[in-house]
Scaffold this active site. Structure first.
Site, PDB file in Angstrom:
ATOM      1  N   GLU A  62       1.506   0.542  -3.344  1.00 25.28           N
ATOM      2  CA  GLU A  62       1.329   1.997  -3.467  1.00 25.28           C
ATOM      3  C   GLU A  62       2.585   2.546  -4.113  1.00 25.28           C
ATOM      4  OE1 GLU A  62      -0.054   4.422  -0.176  1.00 25.28           O
ATOM      5  OE2 GLU A  62      -1.170   2.726   0.647  1.00 25.28           O
ATOM      6  N   GLU A  88       0.734   0.021   6.101  1.00 23.44           N
ATOM      7  CA  GLU A  88       1.856   0.858   6.582  1.00 23.44           C
ATOM      8  C   GLU A  88       1.985   0.845   8.106  1.00 23.44           C
ATOM      9  OE1 GLU A  88       1.702   4.763   4.718  1.00 23.44           O
ATOM     10  OE2 GLU A  88       2.282   3.908   2.802  1.00 23.44           O
TER      11      GLU A  88
END
Ligand code: AHR
Length: 506
Positions: A292, A173
């Protein structure tokens, strides 16, 4: 009673289902590792301290690959802390979750656990606060045959053979301002490209995942993917996608339609991959690793759970321990349908996470391990969803949602395993009020018989499994199912997820 019709043909192939779409995620976060998979004092612990009762549930869940060790955690992680004699491993402050990391579980322990759980490891590299050299060191330590400093160190630490990790995430991320070492897309894309090239000099056949957006609401979504891929397209094999859903301001209808957002997310990232591929005149195909995804009541974390304070760094705190309802499980089931509907694009995915932390499996220290509601659609889809994914054309009632406009109440995907002579139909009914009877016209399969049905639904859509009532919610056979002349008829209760397994006569 309302009705819907679905048409499916064996010729309407989307793509081959990569078994890695049934992956999950173990992060050093809260009680996922410590007091989750690892609890040396527990009656079911093996010689290394891993709970066998949890391993049995992970196997039942059908998890094919496990991403490790983060997550946000990885961006401050020194992998060297987690190898060597345990009593010499340093205790660190984990900045991502404001916790204390004892490093009693690291690479060797994870490899041991992963082998017992029967899953493929997928490791994340720290590209937040570290760079190419540390990445090279980690891959050398993990995979290379002995004969170099770090591979010899691994052997001295007890693993003569390398761990053979094929899939690696280049950071986590990196578009998120919360991420240690967060940077802009071009900057990160260059770092990812340099790291990938360096790693391939060591081991050319690695499968590398470059970071895409943290979710589709990020202000840079779309641009981020394009700019990162423009720097790294030919160096990587996957771009990641992450998303978590929760009801916002009590809007359950939009929440139940979350898969519409996931469908669009995948379509946008897929188009961006094609755009950059064309720009670069590349022969290579980059796929999506949806590494995710889940339901996560993030508001609760932000407003209630977040840890702070100079002297407050708990070990294995109870963080992100969402208790999932029937509605949450129906959303998870519909997100699985979305992933399978995009089997041509999504070749890996990780339900985040695996144990205690936004997880299908919960544990109590010294006590039991049990299945949350979301366990069931995942386990059944992993077991039955094999072979090719087929497009299901749905027509039927629609639901008005604030976030996505009018959406089909029923969504579906069909899988077909020609070799095994099996097929499976996955269905969701998003209506909160109406049962829907569905006719599924199955063309080109030959003679079909129903071998199993499972519907997850409840008169109370807020029902959940808890330590006191561990099997309050479980799927049940759907006796309304019948098949005649290639048409499956089944009634779907309101807010429900269903799977039907079929056998094809030889
Ligand atoms: O899964 C929980 C967290 O969500 C992960 O650490 C991070 O990557 C994401 O924001």
């Amino acid at each position: 009673m309302t009705a819907a019709r679905i048409t499916v043909s064996t010729s309407a192939r989307v793509g081959t289902i990569d078994r890695r779409v049934f992956g999950s995620f173990v992060e050093h976060l809260g009680r996922c590792v410590y007091d989750g998979i690892f609890e040396p004092g527990h009656p079911s612990a093996d010689g290394q301290g891993f709970r066998e009762d949890v391993i049995a549930l992970v196997r039942e869940l059908g998890v094919t690959a496990v991403r490790y060790p983060g997550g946000n955690f990885v961006s401050g992680y020194r992998w060297e802390d987690g190898v060597g004699p345990k009593e010499q491993r340093p205790v660190r402050r984990d900045l991502a979750w404001h916790s204390t990391e004892t490093n009693q579980v690291g690479l060797h322990e994870f490899a041991h656990w992963n082998a017992k759980a029967g899953s493929e490891p997928m490791l994340a590299i720290n590209l937040g606060t570290r760079g190419e050299l540390e990445a090279l060191d980690l891959v050398e330590y993990t995979n290379l045959p002995t004969g170099s400093a770090l591979s010899d160190q691994r052997a001295a630490n007890g693993s003569e053979e390398g761990f053979g990790v094929g899939m690696w995430c280049l950071g986590n991320e990196m578009d998120g301002p919360w991420q240690l070492g967060h940077r802009d897309a071009v900057d990160y894309g260059k770092l990812a490209s340099r790291t990938a090239k360096a790693l391939r000099q060591l081991q050319p056949d690695l499968q590398l995942v470059v970071c895409g957006s943290s979710n589709s609401q990020m202000p840079t979504f779309g641009t981020w993917e394009r700019e990162v891929l423009e720097q790294s397209y030919d160096d990587v094999d996957f771009i990641s996608a992450h998303v978590y859903y929760q009801p916002v301001d009590g809007d359950v209808d939009s929440f139940l339609a979350s898969a519409v957002d996931m469908d669009r997310f995948i379509d946008v990232v897929g188009s961006t991959i094609d755009h950059v591929k064309a720009e670069k005149r590349s022969e290579k195909q980059v796929f999506i690793s949806f590494d995710e995804w889940n339901v996560w009541y993030q508001q609760r974390y932000e407003t209630v759970e977040k840890i702070a304070g100079l002297g407050n760094w708990p070990k294995a705190p109870r963080l992100l321990e969402d208790v999932y309802t029937v509605t949450d499980a129906v959303v998870v089931g519909s997100l699985l349908i979305s992933l399978l509907k995009h089997a041509d694009r999504v070749k890996a995915a990780s339900l985040a996470q695996l144990v205690n932390v936004i997880a299908p499996i919960m544990t109590e220290p010294g006590g039991p391990a049990w299945r949350q509601t979301i366990f069931h659609p995942f386990a059944i889809t992993s077991r039955l969803g094999r072979g090719e994914a087929l497009r299901a054309e749905v027509s039927g009632p629609t639901i008005r949602t604030a976030r996505f406009g009018d959406v089909q109440a029923v969504d579906s995907v069909v899988t077909h395993d020609d070799e095994a002579g099996t097929a499976a139909v996955f269905l969701v009914n998003r209506s909160r009020t109406d049962p829907i009877t569905v006719d599924v016209a199955l063309h080109g399969f030959g003679a079909l018989t129903i071998t199993e049905t499972a519907t997850l639904a409840d008169d109370d859509p807020d029902a959940a499994n808890t330590i006191e009532d561990q099997d309050r919610v479980a799927p049940a056979a759907n006796d309304s199912a019948a098949i005649a002349a290639g048409v499956l008829t089944i009634t779907l209760p309101p807010v429900s997820w269903t799977a039907v397994a079929l056998s094809i006569e030889a």
